[in-house]
Motif scaffolding. Structure first.
Motif, PDB file in Angstrom:
ATOM      1  N   ILE A 216      30.801 -48.796   9.983  1.00  0.00           N
ATOM      2  CA  ILE A 216      30.673 -49.896  10.947  1.00  0.00           C
ATOM      3  C   ILE A 216      31.566 -49.710  12.161  1.00  0.00           C
ATOM      4  CG2 ILE A 216      30.007 -51.545   9.175  1.00  0.00           C
ATOM      5  CD1 ILE A 216      32.908 -52.709   9.504  1.00  0.00           C
ATOM      6  N   ARG A 219      33.011 -52.673  14.543  1.00  0.00           N
ATOM      7  CA  ARG A 219      32.097 -53.817  14.622  1.00  0.00           C
ATOM      8  C   ARG A 219      32.329 -54.825  13.498  1.00  0.00           C
ATOM      9  NH1 ARG A 219      26.677 -52.247  13.708  1.00  0.00           N
ATOM     10  NH2 ARG A 219      25.929 -54.078  14.850  1.00  0.00           N
ATOM     11  N   TYR A 222      31.460 -58.540  13.951  1.00  0.00           N
ATOM     12  CA  TYR A 222      30.049 -58.898  13.853  1.00  0.00           C
ATOM     13  C   TYR A 222      29.492 -58.600  12.462  1.00  0.00           C
ATOM     14  CZ  TYR A 222      25.032 -58.062  14.028  1.00  0.00           C
ATOM     15  OH  TYR A 222      23.689 -58.044  13.732  1.00  0.00           O
ATOM     16  N   PHE A 223      29.711 -57.376  11.988  1.00  0.00           N
ATOM     17  CA  PHE A 223      28.974 -56.928  10.805  1.00  0.00           C
ATOM     18  C   PHE A 223      29.412 -57.638   9.532  1.00  0.00           C
ATOM     19  CE2 PHE A 223      27.800 -54.236   7.271  1.00  0.00           C
ATOM     20  CZ  PHE A 223      26.515 -53.859   7.603  1.00  0.00           C
ATOM     21  N   THR A 226      27.563 -60.579   8.789  1.00  0.00           N
ATOM     22  CA  THR A 226      26.113 -60.395   8.885  1.00  0.00           C
ATOM     23  C   THR A 226      25.564 -59.606   7.703  1.00  0.00           C
ATOM     24  OG1 THR A 226      26.277 -60.439  11.293  1.00  0.00           O
ATOM     25  CG2 THR A 226      24.253 -59.548  10.364  1.00  0.00           C
ATOM     26  N   ILE A 228      23.850 -55.853   6.064  1.00  0.00           N
ATOM     27  CA  ILE A 228      22.707 -55.030   6.463  1.00  0.00           C
ATOM     28  C   ILE A 228      21.371 -55.723   6.219  1.00  0.00           C
ATOM     29  CG2 ILE A 228      22.210 -53.720   4.341  1.00  0.00           C
ATOM     30  CD1 ILE A 228      22.481 -51.200   6.332  1.00  0.00           C
ATOM     31  N   ASP A 231      21.141 -57.544   9.475  1.00  0.00           N
ATOM     32  CA  ASP A 231      21.283 -56.644  10.616  1.00  0.00           C
ATOM     33  C   ASP A 231      20.108 -55.685  10.756  1.00  0.00           C
ATOM     34  OD1 ASP A 231      22.790 -55.674  12.860  1.00  0.00           O
ATOM     35  OD2 ASP A 231      23.342 -53.920  11.667  1.00  0.00           O
ATOM     36  N   THR A 306      26.487 -52.941   2.654  1.00  0.00           N
ATOM     37  CA  THR A 306      26.203 -51.926   3.673  1.00  0.00           C
ATOM     38  C   THR A 306      25.017 -51.059   3.278  1.00  0.00           C
ATOM     39  OG1 THR A 306      27.729 -50.315   2.663  1.00  0.00           O
ATOM     40  CG2 THR A 306      28.652 -51.820   4.316  1.00  0.00           C
TER      41      THR A 306
END
Length: 473
Positions: A216, A219, A222-223, A226, A228, A231, A306
């Motif tokens: 990542i 990020r 953000y991630f 969120t 995957i 995303d 992830t």
């Protein structure tokens, strides 16, 4: 559908990473190819207190890092205006735009390159501008993620519909701007070879892999909130599958294409959570790669996934009974986005094959990235005595066939937004159908019924699957 070119381009979030990594290179590509309107005018707005000169220097530095320094860059940058504003003050935003543009009969593209948390605030700015300058024409481009779940997506759609028509809203998914993704439409509906075979009579299964080598990076902000599923799965993957598996549209035009995409999304069979695998990357064997929980600003007890693998099904006459296998994740052994359509085998009539003969089912492969190509494996007779058949490739690559640079996805999508073509943008009913589909998974994850298992960074898909399966037993 309006196909009128809009000349005023207003970028909210003009100093952000997205603007510098994607927007300015894309606009510069259009400028170099004379694809911008003759009266094109740009205004960037953000919180950063920069002068126009300072802003232009930043953009010039960004472009010179990707292109050879030239007078074209200087000419382009000189066209860019900038104003620092507080998006929490809609009246100030309105006045700022009015100072830089023709508000009597102006035609505006408002691009919202902003974090999801700022979306509603900026929407109020756009709404106020629309109400004050009602003779202006607006198109509003909204970056993903569009919402965080079904409820928030519906709320955002309702917010925009308070002052905009659906024809004015351009929901961005940059994957739809990739040439190889668009080529799915050309392969299916521009040739007589594949479309008659894409159904449950001939197709054994479909696989879609979207994997990355990178983690990542920086990020986490953000991630980590969120994951995957939101995303990648809810947008990129479902959009690509829609183009591959939807019914033929009346014409290759925006609403006809989006009608069929929505029908496909609505026909997805409810998810079987037992087929779901969630993973989170750990370190690699020698410790050179960070585990996800060791990345900067990631909580050490984070349960953000992830990696996801799953089996999907479609409940319609064309696809009923055909399994669709999806795998997407970060920090694997390679970067690859690839579709594989495997057909039922038909080589059973060739008997007494030698051990060196390896006939295989026909496979249609669409490689979206890297090394964009399409190939189809067929069985052919190996030279020599007997009827020994082996798979061979019929293929084309973009580089060999066309020998032109592949246009960046953002370049194509910005051009379409300026020209008013919504074909490669997502409609509200598609967004809501996609969120509705993944909601059971998000709920199961929230309730702790699905938790990610650790996998080794740099692994292959097969190795990740083995690790996750063993950890979950």
């Amino acid at each position: 559908m309006s196909m009128e070119r809009f000349s005023h381009f207003v970028l909210f979030g003009a100093t952000g990473d997205l603007a510098h990594s994607k927007m300015y290179p894309a606009l510069f590509d259009l400028y170099q190819n004379n694809a911008l309107p003759a009266d094109f005018a740009f205004l960037g707005m953000a919180f950063d207190d920069l002068s126009v000169t300072e802003f232009q220097r930043q953009v010039q530095k960004t472009l010179e890092a990707q292109y050879e320094a030239s007078e074209h860059i200087s000419e382009f940058v000189s066209m860019l205006a900038y104003a620092p504003v507080d998006f929490g003050e809609p009246a100030t935003v309105e006045d700022t735009i009015a100072e830089h543009a023709d508000t009597e009969n102006g035609r505006f593209v408002f691009y919202l390159a902003i974090p999801p948390a700022a979306f509603e605030t900026v929407s109020l700015c756009v709404k106020r501008f629309q109400e004050t300058y009602c003779d202006c024409q607006l198109r509003v481009v909204v970056e993903k993620p569009f919402g965080q779940d079904l409820e928030s997506a519906k709320h955002l759609n309702n917010t925009l519909r308070e002052f905009l028509y659906e024809e004015q809203i351009y929901r961005m998914d940059h994957y739809l701007g990739k040439e190889t993704v668009q080529n799915i439409l050309a392969l299916r509906f521009g040739n007589s070879l594949f479309e008659p075979l894409l159904n449950n009579r001939y197709v054994q299964n479909i696989e879609l892999d979207l994997i990355e080598e990178e983690g990542i990076g920086e990020r986490a902000g953000y991630f980590d909130g969120t994951g995957i599923i939101k995303d990648v799965l809810q947008n990129h993957i479902l959009q690509v599958l829609s183009l591959l598996m939807m019914e033929p549209p009346v014409q290759i035009q925006s609403n006809f294409v989006r009608d069929e995409k929505h029908k496909f999304l609505a026909s997805l069979a409810p998810l079987d959570l037992s087929s779901f695998h969630l993973g989170q990357y750990g370190s690699n064997e020698n410790g050179e790669m960070n585990a996800y929980q060791e990345e900067p600003d990631v909580p050490e007890d984070s349960q953000t996934e992830t990696y996801v693998s799953m089996q999907m099904g479609v409940k319609n006459m064309r696809w009923d009974g055909v399994p669709v296998y999806v795998r997407t994740g970060k920090r694997l052994n390679e970067k690859k986005t690839e579709i594989r359509v495997t057909f039922h085998p038909s080589f059973q009539y060739f008997v007494n094959q030698k051990e060196t003969c390896n006939p295989a089912p026909n496979v249609l492969v669409i490689r979206i990235q890297p090394n964009e190509e399409v190939y189809y494996t067929v069985n052919a007779k190996f030279p020599g005595e007997g009827m020994c058949i082996q798979p061979v490739k019929l293929h084309f690559t973009y580089q060999e066939s066309f020998n032109v640079p592949i246009q960046d996805a953002y370049t194509r999508l910005l051009k379409d937004a300026i020209e008013g073509d919504q074909t490669l943008f997502i409609r509200s009913d598609e967004i809501e159908a996609a969120w509705e589909y993944v909601t059971p998974v998000l709920e199961a994850k929230k309730q702790g019924e699905l938790t990610p298992q650790t996998y080794t960074s740099g692994s292959t898909i097969e190795e990740v699957e083995e690790e996750i399966t063993e950890a979950g037993e």
